[in-house]
Design an enzyme around this catalytic site. Structure first.
Site, PDB file in Angstrom:
ATOM      1  CD  GLU A 192       0.294  20.704  11.304  1.00 46.09           C
ATOM      2  OE1 GLU A 192      -0.113  19.564  11.209  1.00 46.09           O
ATOM      3  OE2 GLU A 192       0.580  21.246  12.391  1.00 46.09           O
ATOM      4  CB  CYS A 245       5.850  18.194  21.071  1.00 46.41           C
ATOM      5  SG  CYS A 245       5.668  19.156  19.574  1.00 46.41           S
ATOM      6  CB  CYS A 249       2.503  22.521  17.830  1.00 45.24           C
ATOM      7  SG  CYS A 249       4.122  21.955  17.930  1.00 45.24           S
ATOM      8  CB  CYS A 297      10.707  20.460  16.021  1.00 46.16           C
ATOM      9  SG  CYS A 297      11.492  21.378  17.369  1.00 46.16           S
ATOM     10  CB  CYS A 339      -0.424  29.553  15.409  1.00 52.50           C
ATOM     11  SG  CYS A 339       0.756  28.415  16.084  1.00 52.50           S
ATOM     12  CB  CYS A 391       9.218  18.511  23.533  1.00 51.97           C
ATOM     13  SG  CYS A 391      10.290  19.954  23.549  1.00 51.97           S
TER      14      CYS A 391
HETATM   15  N1  SAH Z   1       9.141  25.237  19.530  1.00 53.09           N
HETATM   16  C1  SAH Z   1       8.546  26.361  20.135  1.00 53.09           C
HETATM   17  C2  SAH Z   1       7.318  26.858  19.425  1.00 53.09           C
HETATM   18  C3  SAH Z   1       6.411  25.816  18.866  1.00 53.09           C
HETATM   19  S1  SAH Z   1       5.653  24.717  20.055  1.00 53.09           S
HETATM   20  C4  SAH Z   1       8.237  26.094  21.594  1.00 53.09           C
HETATM   21  O1  SAH Z   1       8.347  24.948  22.028  1.00 53.09           O
HETATM   22  O2  SAH Z   1       7.904  27.044  22.277  1.00 53.09           O
HETATM   23  C5  SAH Z   1       4.401  25.818  20.637  1.00 53.09           C
HETATM   24  C6  SAH Z   1       3.709  25.391  21.898  1.00 53.09           C
HETATM   25  O3  SAH Z   1       2.894  24.226  21.669  1.00 53.09           O
HETATM   26  C7  SAH Z   1       4.643  25.044  23.036  1.00 53.09           C
HETATM   27  O4  SAH Z   1       4.315  25.869  24.136  1.00 53.09           O
HETATM   28  C8  SAH Z   1       4.320  23.600  23.334  1.00 53.09           C
HETATM   29  O5  SAH Z   1       4.490  23.343  24.709  1.00 53.09           O
HETATM   30  C9  SAH Z   1       2.894  23.476  22.842  1.00 53.09           C
HETATM   31  N2  SAH Z   1       2.424  22.121  22.531  1.00 53.09           N
HETATM   32  C10 SAH Z   1       3.092  21.095  21.988  1.00 53.09           C
HETATM   33  N3  SAH Z   1       2.292  20.010  21.867  1.00 53.09           N
HETATM   34  C11 SAH Z   1       1.083  20.362  22.369  1.00 53.09           C
HETATM   35  C12 SAH Z   1      -0.166  19.681  22.535  1.00 53.09           C
HETATM   36  N4  SAH Z   1      -0.319  18.434  22.154  1.00 53.09           N
HETATM   37  N5  SAH Z   1      -1.189  20.366  23.090  1.00 53.09           N
HETATM   38  C13 SAH Z   1      -1.061  21.667  23.453  1.00 53.09           C
HETATM   39  N6  SAH Z   1       0.080  22.354  23.305  1.00 53.09           N
HETATM   40  C14 SAH Z   1       1.141  21.710  22.774  1.00 53.09           C
HETATM   41 FE1  SF4 Z   2       9.863  21.482  19.028  1.00 51.18          FE
HETATM   42 FE2  SF4 Z   2       7.449  20.706  19.868  1.00 51.18          FE
HETATM   43 FE3  SF4 Z   2       9.427  21.017  21.620  1.00 51.18          FE
HETATM   44 FE4  SF4 Z   2       8.355  23.204  20.454  1.00 51.18          FE
HETATM   45  S1  SF4 Z   2       7.311  21.787  21.860  1.00 51.18           S
HETATM   46  S2  SF4 Z   2      10.543  22.737  20.744  1.00 51.18           S
HETATM   47  S3  SF4 Z   2       7.896  22.334  18.427  1.00 51.18           S
HETATM   48  S4  SF4 Z   2       9.373  19.515  19.939  1.00 51.18           S
END
Ligand code: SAH
Ligand code: SF4
Length: 349
Positions: A99, A126, A339, A119, A112, A123
């Site tokens: 995406e 996420c 994301c 991934c 973005c 986390c």
């Molecule tokens: N993996 C990298 C970049 C992709 S994630 C990282 O973690 O920085 C990009 C951002 O999306 C991160 O700051 C993460 O905390 C945020 N994110 C993940 N899930 C989310 C959600 N449901 N709502 C808002 N931001 C989210």
């Molecule tokens: Fe991966 Fe989502 Fe964690 Fe970013 S926030 S490192 S995309 S699992």
């Protein structure tokens, strides 16, 4: 973990002008042709060799037989009704999906981009994490997301953020290559200050990014300011804790003479207490940085966004800190713009 062999023709979107020149030399063509092809693809977003009018007919046909340019297919394009935000779901040439999210903040259009399919970082909040890591993206696949969107009417990208699916620093070499291609003066020429790589905190790779002069800025997804909580939300923190992470950020700010942007999602009853606020103030006051408070887009991972008044409380309380604070607009909640969300929803049908 390479792309499977089902795409027969190599893709030229990830080639540098120097590599293209080499390729032309091997075919007995003048090497300066490479700049022309690079400009057609990266500056004008012309992907059909047949339309590259300053190349001879024979060469155009030869290139079309041997190479691909745009092989991403946009299988879904969702336009938000509540904000200037659009989400693209792309199918890659091996059938995997990624995406990209386009946002218009008025003065700058931002894309973005994804850096991996899924991934590996796990986390807990996420959506992408639930997929696990399927594979890394190649530089051309990262570039194609940008080139595709830029080629659409009315689109004029000025800012690229690596905040889509995946952990960019886990795919260091391809992300490095993609950033340099985006920055290339013959192509999109997006300045180093307008490309941001966001990481969950891969400490050695943060140092490498600083050392190797990759033309970008650094963002770190913080989301917690004490080790036990951050370790729970972001397992990478069990490998490199907050002190090591902040040491690496300090290394970045010293070496690159640029601040770090910290991202912090506020989740109800998880990381939004007064002591979190105090911890943020104390940690972030020690280095040149900026804090982005981000609205949590609902997923089915069991977390809820904090209430608006909590965001306001954090914002007001941190306003007079030595670092800048922004409250990121709530973009595209109606199209699952966070994301990994759209893809995870699609896969559930
Ligand atoms: N993996 C990298 C970049 C992709 S994630 C990282 O973690 O920085 C990009 C951002 O999306 C991160 O700051 C993460 O905390 C945020 N994110 C993940 N899930 C989310 C959600 N449901 N709502 C808002 N931001 C989210
Ligand atoms: Fe991966 Fe989502 Fe964690 Fe970013 S926030 S490192 S995309 S699992």
């Amino acid at each position: 973990m390479q792309k499977s062999a089902c795409d027969s023709r190599p893709n030229l979107c990830g080639h540098t002008p120097v590599e293209l020149a080499e390729l032309f030399r091997e075919r007995g063509e003048a090497s300066w042709r490479s700049d022309q092809v690079f400009q057609w693809i990266h500056k004008k977003q012309i992907f059909d060799f047949g339309e590259m009018s300053n190349l001879g007919k024979g060469l155009r046909e030869q290139l079309a037989g041997e190479f691909a340019t745009m092989d991403l297919v946009a299988v879904r394009h969702a336009v938000s009704r509540i904000s200037d935000c659009e989400k693209f779901l792309f199918r890659l040439s091996d059938g995997e999906h990624i995406e990209s999210v386009w946002m218009d903040f008025g003065d700058r259009q931002t894309l973005c981009v994804s850096s991996q399919v899924g991934c590996a970082m796990g986390c807990s909040f996420c959506a992408t994490a639930t997929m696990g890591l399927k594979r890394h993206l190649q530089a051309d696949e990262i570039l194609q997301q940008v080139l595709y969107v830029q080629s659409l009417p009315g689109k004029d990208l000025r800012n690229i953020v690596f905040m889509g699916m995946g952990e960019p620093l886990h795919n260091f070499d391809e992300v490095d290559r993609a950033v340099r291609l985006l920055n290339d003066p013959l192509g999109m020429a997006i300045g180093a200050r307008r490309i941001t790589v966001s990481t969950s905190g891969l400490v050695p790779q943060i140092r490498r990014l600083a050392d190797e002069g990759v033309p970008c800025r650094l963002a770190v997804s913080l989301n917690a300011v004490n080790d036990p909580l951050r370790g729970e939300l972001m397992p990478i923190n069990r490998k490199w804790g907050l002190d090591e992470l902040f040491d690496a950020c300090r290394y970045w700010t010293d070496k690159r003479k640029d601040r770090v942007t910290f991202e912090y999602i506020l989740m109800d009853g998880v990381n939004d207490a007064e002591e979190d606020l105090k911890g943020l103030r104390s940690r972030l006051s020690r280095l040149p940085c900026k804090l982005n408070l981000i609205y949590y887009n609902p997923t089915d991972r069991g977390y809820r966004s904090s209430e608006t008044r909590v965001y306001d409380r954090f914002f007001e309380a941190l306003r007079n800190s030595p670092f800048a604070v922004t409250l990121r607009q709530n973009m595209g909640t109606d199209i699952s713009a966070a994301c990994g969300q759209l893809l995870v929803e699609e896969s559930r049908g």
